[in-house]
Each structure stands twice: as C-alpha cells, then as structure tokens.
Design a protein around this motif. Structure first.
Motif, PDB file in Angstrom:
ATOM      1  N   VAL A 107       3.272  88.729  32.821  1.00 29.35           N
ATOM      2  CA  VAL A 107       1.684  89.022  32.717  1.00 29.35           C
ATOM      3  C   VAL A 107       0.983  88.772  31.307  1.00 29.35           C
ATOM      4  CG1 VAL A 107       1.760  91.400  32.822  1.00 29.35           C
ATOM      5  CG2 VAL A 107       0.099  90.187  33.982  1.00 29.35           C
ATOM      6  N   TYR A 108       1.958  88.910  30.517  1.00 30.70           N
ATOM      7  CA  TYR A 108       1.369  89.040  29.130  1.00 30.70           C
ATOM      8  C   TYR A 108       0.994  87.636  28.686  1.00 30.70           C
ATOM      9  CZ  TYR A 108       5.229  86.380  26.657  1.00 30.70           C
ATOM     10  OH  TYR A 108       5.828  85.360  26.145  1.00 30.70           O
ATOM     11  N   ILE A 109       1.593  86.566  29.414  1.00 24.33           N
ATOM     12  CA  ILE A 109       0.918  85.273  28.923  1.00 24.33           C
ATOM     13  C   ILE A 109      -0.434  84.871  29.507  1.00 24.33           C
ATOM     14  CG2 ILE A 109       1.503  82.689  29.636  1.00 24.33           C
ATOM     15  CD1 ILE A 109       3.298  83.543  27.459  1.00 24.33           C
ATOM     16  N   LEU A 110      -0.762  85.603  30.856  1.00 22.34           N
ATOM     17  CA  LEU A 110      -1.821  85.328  31.489  1.00 22.34           C
ATOM     18  C   LEU A 110      -2.971  86.047  30.519  1.00 22.34           C
ATOM     19  CD1 LEU A 110      -0.939  85.812  35.304  1.00 22.34           C
ATOM     20  CD2 LEU A 110      -1.196  83.642  33.846  1.00 22.34           C
ATOM     21  N   ILE A 111      -2.614  87.442  30.234  1.00 23.85           N
ATOM     22  CA  ILE A 111      -3.495  88.209  29.395  1.00 23.85           C
ATOM     23  C   ILE A 111      -3.769  87.711  28.162  1.00 23.85           C
ATOM     24  CG2 ILE A 111      -3.549  90.419  27.936  1.00 23.85           C
ATOM     25  CD1 ILE A 111      -1.499  91.675  29.975  1.00 23.85           C
ATOM     26  N   ASN A 112      -2.972  86.946  27.430  1.00 26.10           N
ATOM     27  CA  ASN A 112      -3.171  86.376  26.423  1.00 26.10           C
ATOM     28  C   ASN A 112      -4.092  84.902  26.511  1.00 26.10           C
ATOM     29  OD1 ASN A 112      -3.126  85.364  23.581  1.00 26.10           O
ATOM     30  ND2 ASN A 112      -0.808  84.701  23.583  1.00 26.10           N
ATOM     31  N   THR A 113      -3.640  84.068  27.181  1.00 30.12           N
ATOM     32  CA  THR A 113      -4.187  82.732  27.691  1.00 30.12           C
ATOM     33  C   THR A 113      -5.658  83.074  28.096  1.00 30.12           C
ATOM     34  OG1 THR A 113      -1.944  81.877  28.182  1.00 30.12           O
ATOM     35  CG2 THR A 113      -4.184  80.679  28.737  1.00 30.12           C
ATOM     36  N   PHE A 114      -5.864  83.912  29.208  1.00 32.73           N
ATOM     37  CA  PHE A 114      -6.918  84.043  29.837  1.00 32.73           C
ATOM     38  C   PHE A 114      -8.020  84.981  29.047  1.00 32.73           C
ATOM     39  CE2 PHE A 114      -4.604  82.911  33.828  1.00 32.73           C
ATOM     40  CZ  PHE A 114      -4.774  81.614  33.483  1.00 32.73           C
ATOM     41  N   ASN A 115      -7.597  85.769  28.008  1.00 31.46           N
ATOM     42  CA  ASN A 115      -8.091  86.735  27.257  1.00 31.46           C
ATOM     43  C   ASN A 115      -8.673  87.694  28.072  1.00 31.46           C
ATOM     44  OD1 ASN A 115      -9.511  87.662  24.775  1.00 31.46           O
ATOM     45  ND2 ASN A 115     -11.299  86.760  25.347  1.00 31.46           N
ATOM     46  N   LEU A 116      -7.950  88.489  28.763  1.00 29.15           N
ATOM     47  CA  LEU A 116      -8.014  89.546  29.762  1.00 29.15           C
ATOM     48  C   LEU A 116      -7.915  90.725  28.901  1.00 29.15           C
ATOM     49  CD1 LEU A 116      -6.060  88.234  32.670  1.00 29.15           C
ATOM     50  CD2 LEU A 116      -8.412  88.281  32.592  1.00 29.15           C
ATOM     51  N   ASN A 117      -8.908  91.911  29.372  1.00 29.37           N
ATOM     52  CA  ASN A 117      -8.843  93.137  28.601  1.00 29.37           C
ATOM     53  C   ASN A 117      -7.673  93.939  29.535  1.00 29.37           C
ATOM     54  OD1 ASN A 117     -11.028  92.580  26.957  1.00 29.37           O
ATOM     55  ND2 ASN A 117     -12.314  92.927  28.864  1.00 29.37           N
ATOM     56  N   VAL A 118      -6.533  94.470  28.791  1.00 33.77           N
ATOM     57  CA  VAL A 118      -5.445  95.298  29.111  1.00 33.77           C
ATOM     58  C   VAL A 118      -5.330  96.413  28.598  1.00 33.77           C
ATOM     59  CG1 VAL A 118      -4.007  94.231  27.574  1.00 33.77           C
ATOM     60  CG2 VAL A 118      -3.077  94.846  29.861  1.00 33.77           C
ATOM     61  N   GLN A 119      -4.785  97.611  29.294  1.00 30.80           N
ATOM     62  CA  GLN A 119      -4.572  98.858  28.981  1.00 30.80           C
ATOM     63  C   GLN A 119      -3.315  99.113  29.546  1.00 30.80           C
ATOM     64  OE1 GLN A 119      -7.472 101.779  29.295  1.00 30.80           O
ATOM     65  NE2 GLN A 119      -6.157 103.362  28.063  1.00 30.80           N
ATOM     66  N   TRP A 120      -2.132  99.454  28.787  1.00 38.59           N
ATOM     67  CA  TRP A 120      -0.897 100.033  29.408  1.00 38.59           C
ATOM     68  C   TRP A 120      -0.752 101.493  29.369  1.00 38.59           C
ATOM     69  CZ3 TRP A 120       3.144  99.489  32.554  1.00 38.59           C
ATOM     70  CH2 TRP A 120       4.051 100.034  32.406  1.00 38.59           C
ATOM     71  N   ASN A 121      -0.772 102.197  30.275  1.00 38.25           N
ATOM     72  CA  ASN A 121      -0.435 103.726  30.278  1.00 38.25           C
ATOM     73  C   ASN A 121       1.146 104.168  30.359  1.00 38.25           C
ATOM     74  OD1 ASN A 121      -0.074 106.629  31.078  1.00 38.25           O
ATOM     75  ND2 ASN A 121      -2.457 106.630  31.281  1.00 38.25           N
ATOM     76  N   HIS A 122       1.478 104.304  29.422  1.00 34.59           N
ATOM     77  CA  HIS A 122       2.995 104.674  29.394  1.00 34.59           C
ATOM     78  C   HIS A 122       3.450 105.778  30.453  1.00 34.59           C
ATOM     79  CE1 HIS A 122       7.157 105.361  27.892  1.00 34.59           C
ATOM     80  NE2 HIS A 122       6.770 106.375  27.592  1.00 34.59           N
ATOM     81  N   THR A 123       2.785 106.904  30.241  1.00 35.79           N
ATOM     82  CA  THR A 123       3.202 107.980  31.052  1.00 35.79           C
ATOM     83  C   THR A 123       3.145 107.736  32.704  1.00 35.79           C
ATOM     84  OG1 THR A 123       2.146 109.583  29.288  1.00 35.79           O
ATOM     85  CG2 THR A 123       2.682 110.228  31.520  1.00 35.79           C
ATOM     86  N   TRP A 124       1.964 106.979  33.025  1.00 34.03           N
ATOM     87  CA  TRP A 124       1.884 106.689  34.421  1.00 34.03           C
ATOM     88  C   TRP A 124       2.637 105.395  34.872  1.00 34.03           C
ATOM     89  CZ3 TRP A 124      -4.343 107.598  34.731  1.00 34.03           C
ATOM     90  CH2 TRP A 124      -4.676 108.848  34.372  1.00 34.03           C
ATOM     91  N   LYS A 125       3.094 104.468  33.784  1.00 38.08           N
ATOM     92  CA  LYS A 125       3.613 103.437  33.986  1.00 38.08           C
ATOM     93  C   LYS A 125       2.519 102.409  34.815  1.00 38.08           C
ATOM     94  CE  LYS A 125       7.722 104.370  32.477  1.00 38.08           C
ATOM     95  NZ  LYS A 125       7.199 105.523  31.941  1.00 38.08           N
ATOM     96  N   GLN A 126       1.423 102.526  34.232  1.00 39.33           N
ATOM     97  CA  GLN A 126       0.243 101.817  35.143  1.00 39.33           C
ATOM     98  C   GLN A 126      -0.365 100.855  34.020  1.00 39.33           C
ATOM     99  OE1 GLN A 126      -2.541 104.113  37.347  1.00 39.33           O
ATOM    100  NE2 GLN A 126      -4.041 103.086  35.908  1.00 39.33           N
ATOM    101  N   LEU A 127      -0.459  99.384  34.360  1.00 38.76           N
ATOM    102  CA  LEU A 127      -1.243  98.423  33.990  1.00 38.76           C
ATOM    103  C   LEU A 127      -2.805  98.167  34.394  1.00 38.76           C
ATOM    104  CD1 LEU A 127      -1.209  96.094  31.660  1.00 38.76           C
ATOM    105  CD2 LEU A 127      -0.086  94.673  33.462  1.00 38.76           C
ATOM    106  N   ASP A 128      -3.583  98.311  33.543  1.00 38.75           N
ATOM    107  CA  ASP A 128      -4.855  98.191  33.792  1.00 38.75           C
ATOM    108  C   ASP A 128      -5.327  96.876  33.344  1.00 38.75           C
ATOM    109  OD1 ASP A 128      -4.345 101.240  34.179  1.00 38.75           O
ATOM    110  OD2 ASP A 128      -6.541 101.205  34.701  1.00 38.75           O
ATOM    111  N   ILE A 129      -6.074  96.068  34.143  1.00 39.80           N
ATOM    112  CA  ILE A 129      -6.681  94.881  33.723  1.00 39.80           C
ATOM    113  C   ILE A 129      -8.097  94.742  34.020  1.00 39.80           C
ATOM    114  CG2 ILE A 129      -7.015  92.346  33.665  1.00 39.80           C
ATOM    115  CD1 ILE A 129      -3.845  92.454  34.421  1.00 39.80           C
ATOM    116  N   ASN A 130      -8.981  94.801  33.326  1.00 38.79           N
ATOM    117  CA  ASN A 130     -10.411  95.059  33.450  1.00 38.79           C
ATOM    118  C   ASN A 130     -11.219  93.771  32.804  1.00 38.79           C
ATOM    119  OD1 ASN A 130     -10.853  97.936  34.388  1.00 38.79           O
ATOM    120  ND2 ASN A 130      -9.388  98.196  32.406  1.00 38.79           N
ATOM    121  N   ASP A 131     -11.858  93.284  33.919  1.00 39.89           N
ATOM    122  CA  ASP A 131     -12.686  91.832  33.538  1.00 39.89           C
ATOM    123  C   ASP A 131     -13.562  91.733  34.848  1.00 39.89           C
ATOM    124  OD1 ASP A 131     -13.031  88.986  33.140  1.00 39.89           O
ATOM    125  OD2 ASP A 131     -11.948  89.481  31.546  1.00 39.89           O
ATOM    126  N   GLU A 132     -14.720  91.284  34.455  1.00 39.48           N
ATOM    127  CA  GLU A 132     -15.772  90.948  35.440  1.00 39.48           C
ATOM    128  C   GLU A 132     -15.494  89.714  36.031  1.00 39.48           C
ATOM    129  OE1 GLU A 132     -19.019  88.885  32.750  1.00 39.48           O
ATOM    130  OE2 GLU A 132     -19.468  90.600  33.543  1.00 39.48           O
TER     131      GLU A 132
END
Length: 273
Positions: free
Chosen positions: A126-151
């Motif tokens: 998924v990191y390739i998509l995050i980088n190429t498409f300029n997506l906003n991302v946050q990784w919560n290590h404790t919850w093992k949760q990847l958040d992608i926020n983009d309209e």
C-alpha cells in the motif's frame, strides 16, 4: 523552491515514519494481532485478509484499490499484471516482482507484489499507492490500524448507493465513536441454494464518555456481486443500550450468499447518532 522541497521532505518523512512503525510492529515477533484498514470514517474488510509481509510492508488485495479507494484497475489474469490509474497517476505492478512502473518510469521496490493462487488475488504494497497518489495516512501502532483519509476515496462504483441507503447519515453526531478491536467472517452452514455466513466483531467506545441509550449506531454494509444488504435504518429494530467509556461491545451479523453470488467487501461505520 523551498516550499516544494519542504513538501517533498514532509511527504518523505511521513512515509519513512509509516515504514518505521510497520517495521517496529513486525519486529515484535509478528504478534499476529489483527490488522485494520480504515478509509475515511469507514472500516473496510474483504474476504482476503490484509497482512504485513516479510519485508515489513502492509499488503492489500487489489479489490481494495478498485472497489473502495476508487482507482481504475485493469488486471490481466494471464500475465498477473495490474494497471492502476487514480487522479491522473498510473502505476503498473507485476506479480512476484519488485519492479513497478509509475507514470511510464520504472522503479524498484524494496518488496514484491504477491499473488494468491487459491483465491486468485493480487496483493500489492500500500505504501506505493500512498506515495504515488499523495494520500493522507496515519498508522496506529497500538491498534495495528492504518487510516487513509482523502476526499477522493470511497466515492466509486456502488459506494454512493450504499451511502444513499443510510437514512441516519445526516443525524450522525460522532463519526468515529468506536474503534474496531476484532473482526471475523465465518461460514455457518451451506444449503443447496445459499450459504449462511456470519460477521462477528467487537468495537471499543473511544469517545471518552458514556454513550447514552439509543445513540450507538454501528452501521454496516455487505456488498455482494449482485446485491448488497445493510442494517435496517430504523432505530427501534434492535436494542441500543448505553455504552460506557472504553467499554467493548460485540456484534454478530448473519447474512446469506445465494448460489452463484460472491462477497466483495464489508464496510462498517462505528458511530453515534
């Protein structure tokens, strides 16, 4: 010039931190804690589980990119290649290869695309998509949760139809009232004309306060190839007891898949109204 440099630096730093956090999670003996993917306010699940591979990369099935993120995807089953276009950016992947082409320029990844022969599913980092498409991302290590926020995401194909079926959407008071703690998809039994399935999940109240009786509204959509089903949007249909701060609530949702149909994905929006 400085502004452009700083934007590139910040983007690189964010991706570096995301990679470092994933690496940290992997280093803890791969504790097998379940991974979660959240697109805007929606938790999304597919029949194929997300995973962190041996190169410490968060891998997602191609259907997430197509059906949920909303990119245009062309997959060649014979060559096991995928072309993904989103916001005028194009990425090309090949199974079992670390080579990727971004806007006709070849690059090498530090991991490989994977193909599951049993489920005929292509998994991509998924990191390739995050980088190429300029997506906003946050990784919560404790919850093992990847958040992608983009309209731009969660707006393709059948997603607007799912949202349109949600009559309580305009009454949501807290769109992120719960976090998912556990999720499981199980086959209950199989009949001649359909298969009875069941979703089981738990969610924690993360508002910091009591949720009053009648206000909990953990909404779901189940998207099949030929149809979809959702919770009936009448608050009186099921009990909605109060939920203490940090309390974990459990839900069990049965549904049927008719013969010849198949499950595409499940969307869960844990909220209050």
């Amino acid at each position: 010039m400085r502004e452009c440099f700083m934007m590139r630096f910040c983007k690189f730093f964010l991706l570096f931190c995301f990679s470092a956090l994933i690496t940290s999670a992997q280093a803890e003996a791969q504790d097998q804690k379940q991974l979660f993917l959240k697109l805007n306010q929606y938790y999304v699940f597919t029949p194929e589980s997300y995973y962190i591979n041996n190169d410490n990369r968060f891998m997602v099935p191609l259907r997430v990119v197509d059906d949920l993120i909303g990119a245009d995807v062309v997959f060649n089953k014979e060559t096991k290649t995928a072309e993904i276009t989103f916001s005028d950016q194009e990425v090309k992947f090949t199974s079992d290869s670390n080579k990727v082409t971004i806007n006709n320029t070849p690059f090498s990844m530090n991991t490989k695309v994977a193909y599951n022969e049993k489920t005929e599913t292509l998994f991509i980092p998924v990191y390739i998509l995050i980088n190429t498409f300029n997506l906003n991302v946050q990784w919560n290590h404790t919850w093992k949760q990847l958040d992608i926020n983009d309209e731009r995401i969660m707006e393709s194909k059948g997603i607007p139809d799912l949202k349109g079926s949600d009559v309580w959407r305009s009454k949501v008071s807290n769109a992120n009232a719960f976090r998912m703690v556990h999720y499981a998809l199980r086959k209950v039994h199989e009949e001649e004309m359909f298969t009875r399935m069941q979703i089981e999940f738990t969610a924690e109240n993360i508002t910091g306060y009591y949720i009053h009786e009648g206000k909990e509204d953990i909404h779901y959509w189940i998207k099949l190839n030929n149809s979809f089903c959702a919770e009936t949007d009448t608050k009186e249909q099921r009990p909605r007891p109060y939920v203490k701060a940090k309390e974990i609530t459990k839900k069990v949702i049965p549904f049927d898949i008719n013969k010849g149909d198949a499950l595409n994905y499940i969307v869960i929006w844990p909220r209050t109204v």
